[in-house]
Motif scaffolding. Sequence first.
Motif, PDB file in Angstrom:
ATOM      1  N   VAL A   1      15.275  15.049 -10.766  1.00  0.00           N
ATOM      2  CA  VAL A   1      13.932  14.779 -10.268  1.00  0.00           C
ATOM      3  C   VAL A   1      14.002  14.277  -8.827  1.00  0.00           C
ATOM      4  CG1 VAL A   1      13.956  12.412 -11.179  1.00  0.00           C
ATOM      5  CG2 VAL A   1      11.777  13.530 -10.699  1.00  0.00           C
ATOM      6  N   SER A   2      13.015  14.701  -8.039  1.00  0.00           N
ATOM      7  CA  SER A   2      12.883  14.219  -6.665  1.00  0.00           C
ATOM      8  C   SER A   2      11.440  13.801  -6.413  1.00  0.00           C
ATOM      9  CB  SER A   2      13.287  15.311  -5.661  1.00  0.00           C
ATOM     10  OG  SER A   2      14.658  15.633  -5.782  1.00  0.00           O
ATOM     11  N   VAL A   3      11.271  12.584  -5.891  1.00  0.00           N
ATOM     12  CA  VAL A   3       9.948  12.067  -5.552  1.00  0.00           C
ATOM     13  C   VAL A   3      10.153  10.859  -4.641  1.00  0.00           C
ATOM     14  CG1 VAL A   3       9.762  10.469  -7.508  1.00  0.00           C
ATOM     15  CG2 VAL A   3       7.682  11.437  -6.515  1.00  0.00           C
ATOM     16  N   GLY A   4       9.159  10.554  -3.812  1.00  0.00           N
ATOM     17  CA  GLY A   4       9.292   9.416  -2.902  1.00  0.00           C
ATOM     18  C   GLY A   4       7.988   8.653  -2.750  1.00  0.00           C
ATOM     19  N   VAL A   5       8.091   7.460  -2.192  1.00  0.00           N
ATOM     20  CA  VAL A   5       6.922   6.623  -1.921  1.00  0.00           C
ATOM     21  C   VAL A   5       7.101   5.968  -0.553  1.00  0.00           C
ATOM     22  CG1 VAL A   5       5.477   4.715  -2.691  1.00  0.00           C
ATOM     23  CG2 VAL A   5       6.675   6.106  -4.387  1.00  0.00           C
TER      24      VAL A   5
ATOM     25  N   VAL B   1      10.166  -4.187  -1.709  1.00  0.00           N
ATOM     26  CA  VAL B   1       9.482  -4.510  -0.456  1.00  0.00           C
ATOM     27  C   VAL B   1      10.219  -3.809   0.686  1.00  0.00           C
ATOM     28  CG1 VAL B   1       8.562  -6.372   0.979  1.00  0.00           C
ATOM     29  CG2 VAL B   1       8.809  -6.698  -1.477  1.00  0.00           C
ATOM     30  N   VAL B   2      10.063  -2.497   0.708  1.00  0.00           N
ATOM     31  CA  VAL B   2      10.660  -1.639   1.737  1.00  0.00           C
ATOM     32  C   VAL B   2       9.641  -0.565   2.110  1.00  0.00           C
ATOM     33  CG1 VAL B   2      13.061  -2.012   1.014  1.00  0.00           C
ATOM     34  CG2 VAL B   2      11.725  -0.192  -0.050  1.00  0.00           C
ATOM     35  N   THR B   3       9.827   0.055   3.249  1.00  0.00           N
ATOM     36  CA  THR B   3       8.842   1.038   3.714  1.00  0.00           C
ATOM     37  C   THR B   3       9.040   2.413   3.098  1.00  0.00           C
ATOM     38  OG1 THR B   3      10.228   1.511   5.647  1.00  0.00           O
ATOM     39  CG2 THR B   3       8.484  -0.139   5.902  1.00  0.00           C
ATOM     40  N   ASP B   4      10.221   2.674   2.535  1.00  0.00           N
ATOM     41  CA  ASP B   4      10.523   4.015   2.034  1.00  0.00           C
ATOM     42  C   ASP B   4      11.419   3.922   0.807  1.00  0.00           C
ATOM     43  OD1 ASP B   4      10.074   6.741   2.563  1.00  0.00           O
ATOM     44  OD2 ASP B   4      10.574   6.416   4.671  1.00  0.00           O
ATOM     45  N   VAL B   5      11.043   4.567  -0.310  1.00  0.00           N
ATOM     46  CA  VAL B   5      11.941   4.692  -1.458  1.00  0.00           C
ATOM     47  C   VAL B   5      11.926   6.145  -1.938  1.00  0.00           C
ATOM     48  CG1 VAL B   5      11.722   2.314  -2.260  1.00  0.00           C
ATOM     49  CG2 VAL B   5      10.128   4.028  -3.090  1.00  0.00           C
ATOM     50  N   ASN B   6      13.031   6.553  -2.530  1.00  0.00           N
ATOM     51  CA  ASN B   6      13.125   7.940  -3.002  1.00  0.00           C
ATOM     52  C   ASN B   6      13.978   8.040  -4.251  1.00  0.00           C
ATOM     53  OD1 ASN B   6      11.976   9.853  -0.767  1.00  0.00           O
ATOM     54  ND2 ASN B   6      13.157   8.285   0.334  1.00  0.00           N
ATOM     55  N   LEU B   7      13.640   9.015  -5.085  1.00  0.00           N
ATOM     56  CA  LEU B   7      14.568   9.557  -6.064  1.00  0.00           C
ATOM     57  C   LEU B   7      14.939  10.939  -5.534  1.00  0.00           C
ATOM     58  CD1 LEU B   7      12.752   8.685  -9.433  1.00  0.00           C
ATOM     59  CD2 LEU B   7      14.617   7.410  -8.332  1.00  0.00           C
TER      60      LEU B   7
ATOM     61  N   SER C   1       0.870  -1.178   0.000  1.00  0.00           N
ATOM     62  CA  SER C   1       0.000   0.000   0.000  1.00  0.00           C
ATOM     63  C   SER C   1       0.900   1.219   0.000  1.00  0.00           C
ATOM     64  CB  SER C   1      -0.916  -0.007   1.237  1.00  0.00           C
ATOM     65  OG  SER C   1      -1.725  -1.161   1.251  1.00  0.00           O
ATOM     66  N   GLY C   2       1.059   1.823  -1.176  1.00  0.00           N
ATOM     67  CA  GLY C   2       2.014   2.909  -1.343  1.00  0.00           C
ATOM     68  C   GLY C   2       1.367   4.281  -1.326  1.00  0.00           C
ATOM     69  N   THR C   3       2.018   5.202  -0.649  1.00  0.00           N
ATOM     70  CA  THR C   3       1.594   6.602  -0.638  1.00  0.00           C
ATOM     71  C   THR C   3       2.708   7.456  -1.225  1.00  0.00           C
ATOM     72  OG1 THR C   3       0.282   6.228   1.363  1.00  0.00           O
ATOM     73  CG2 THR C   3       0.765   8.529   0.767  1.00  0.00           C
ATOM     74  N   PRO C   4       2.522   7.963  -2.459  1.00  0.00           N
ATOM     75  CA  PRO C   4       3.573   8.796  -3.048  1.00  0.00           C
ATOM     76  C   PRO C   4       3.596  10.189  -2.424  1.00  0.00           C
ATOM     77  CG  PRO C   4       1.741   8.566  -4.577  1.00  0.00           C
ATOM     78  CD  PRO C   4       1.408   7.733  -3.381  1.00  0.00           C
TER      79      PRO C   4
ATOM     80  N   LEU D   1      15.033  -4.410  -9.534  1.00  0.00           N
ATOM     81  CA  LEU D   1      13.850  -3.555  -9.411  1.00  0.00           C
ATOM     82  C   LEU D   1      14.262  -2.098  -9.346  1.00  0.00           C
ATOM     83  CD1 LEU D   1      11.896  -5.567  -6.685  1.00  0.00           C
ATOM     84  CD2 LEU D   1      11.306  -5.417  -9.108  1.00  0.00           C
ATOM     85  N   LEU D   2      13.393  -1.224  -9.816  1.00  0.00           N
ATOM     86  CA  LEU D   2      13.605   0.215  -9.731  1.00  0.00           C
ATOM     87  C   LEU D   2      13.212   0.724  -8.355  1.00  0.00           C
ATOM     88  CD1 LEU D   2      11.879   1.071 -13.123  1.00  0.00           C
ATOM     89  CD2 LEU D   2      14.347   1.142 -12.718  1.00  0.00           C
ATOM     90  N   ASN D   3      13.798   1.834  -7.969  1.00  0.00           N
ATOM     91  CA  ASN D   3      13.326   2.494  -6.749  1.00  0.00           C
ATOM     92  C   ASN D   3      11.919   3.040  -6.957  1.00  0.00           C
ATOM     93  OD1 ASN D   3      15.585   2.030  -5.174  1.00  0.00           O
ATOM     94  ND2 ASN D   3      16.597   3.934  -5.776  1.00  0.00           N
ATOM     95  N   VAL D   4      11.701   3.710  -8.082  1.00  0.00           N
ATOM     96  CA  VAL D   4      10.402   4.323  -8.356  1.00  0.00           C
ATOM     97  C   VAL D   4       9.968   4.034  -9.784  1.00  0.00           C
ATOM     98  CG1 VAL D   4       9.137   6.508  -8.556  1.00  0.00           C
ATOM     99  CG2 VAL D   4      10.721   6.177  -6.659  1.00  0.00           C
TER     100      VAL D   4
END
Length: 539
Positions: free
Chosen positions: A279-283, A121-127, A90-93, A235-238
């Motif tokens: 670019v910067s974005v996270g999930v 399968v991690v709680t936090d990913v970012n670019l 369940s991801g929240t960008p 796998l990609l981060n985002v």
Amino acid sequence: MKNYLKFLVLILFVSCGNDKKNTTELVQVKQTTLANHIERLASDEFLGRKPFTEGEVKTINYLKDEFEKLGLLPGNGNSFFQDVPMVEISGTPSENMIISGKSGKINLEVFKDFVASTNKVVTDVNLENSELVFAGYGIVAPEYEWNDYEGIDWKGKTAIVLINDPGFKSGDSTLFKGNEMTYYGRWTYKYEEAARQGADGVIIIHDTEPASYGWNVIESGWSGSHLIIESDLPLLNVESWISDESAKKMFDISSMKGQDYKTMSREKDFKPVLLDLKVSVGVKNKIKKDVSKNVIALIPGTERKDEFIIYSAHWDHFGVSKAIEGDSIYNGAVDNASGTAGLLAMAEAFKKSEAIKRSVVFIAVTGEEQGLLGSAYYSEYPIFNPKKTVANINIDALDSPGKMKDLTITGYGQSEMDEYAKEAATKQNRYIIPDPEAEKGYFFRSDHFNFAKIGIPALYASGTYEGFDKSIEDIKAYNDNYRINKYHQPSDEYNPETTDLSGVQLDLQLFFNVGLKLANEDYFPKWYDGSEFKTAREQ
């Protein structure tokens, strides 16, 4: 009189001999068997057959019991089951995706301008200030001498890519496959290839026509939770999309300002372009793990037990969900109790036929509705050697208002399975046609695709265009009604009084006949030159 009796004995001998010789040709896939299993699997008792529910337990045990009753053997050692570990993410960008460079900065709004998710399968990913590089269509296709990633070290970078492939609307039928989408055009491929190249992320530029759906589909499809299978693949981060309007704003502040990036991406000598942007974005993710199951049954061959024909169909549907007109059980009679019941009906026919030389496997896979997950897991962890797997025949959502003149092949032109289907169709006084909407990439949207990815020639077909007793217009109206009023709705139910299964039975008989021929010969069907799956078979 004596000569007459001898003549009768001779006729009887010849007749008996011919009957024995042609036993397999006379075996029919029984419509009553098909109807009984559809009615049961699509009943409320099975609660919509959703993975991780009581409906799954009932479904997989029903299939195991029915295969056992027919005398089939467990297909996974001593078990009829293959565990398929899944993860619900369940991801929240982040609220915004920020793209910045020397010439400016744009702030994109989540869902309105972009979507973002991850399969990690991690709680936090970012670019975090990841360097943006325009990679055209994001394709590496040796058979077309095409490489959109060439010459760049992709570590720490994010690729911007176009949806579909260079052939779409090019006016050149020799560029890839012209308007017909290849796998290189699918969004799933874009993410897979970028991960193989070592990129941190991918942003796909949405465009309604080449995507074949609007931004609203992206917005809804990439919100909320999704299921994945854990994998050892990169796998990609985002994984992200941006709207076409947002992409134009991005290019206006990039090193490519004023250039026709869509046209240049069709050139064979295209090379990736540094955009002088970051670019910067996270999930942020909530993670839940569970295990679903594929059901696998086997009829061993008599001479070449280590060569396999695989029939597949997905057993899952959407379970109990949002009520529509007071009904909350998504029974999935057509999608895909029809195909699952078809496996059982064909298994029954094979058991009644003469001994077969090659082994025949029946796989009812899980998680198709969540992204072809059961077949994807099988393709990564195959039980039967893919190099020894002769072919896959996939059965998904069989439906028709009677017997059909046509056999529409989705993915026509990919492999010699077309010829097997054509021969079987001709014997039924039917004709073959390619999928009339090949540009929408339906070949990549059902479970046969995951068998194709590991090099196994696949057949995915059904009668959908013209009936023996109903016109093309009648059939179109019938199909439109299903798509608009029943597809993925609680109304996809089975009514024995109004459902005509004669056309479904005819399709299944054809699939049985094709499999029977394959099971009793020593030839391996080949991919045609130009198929993106040919290399996987040859490696």
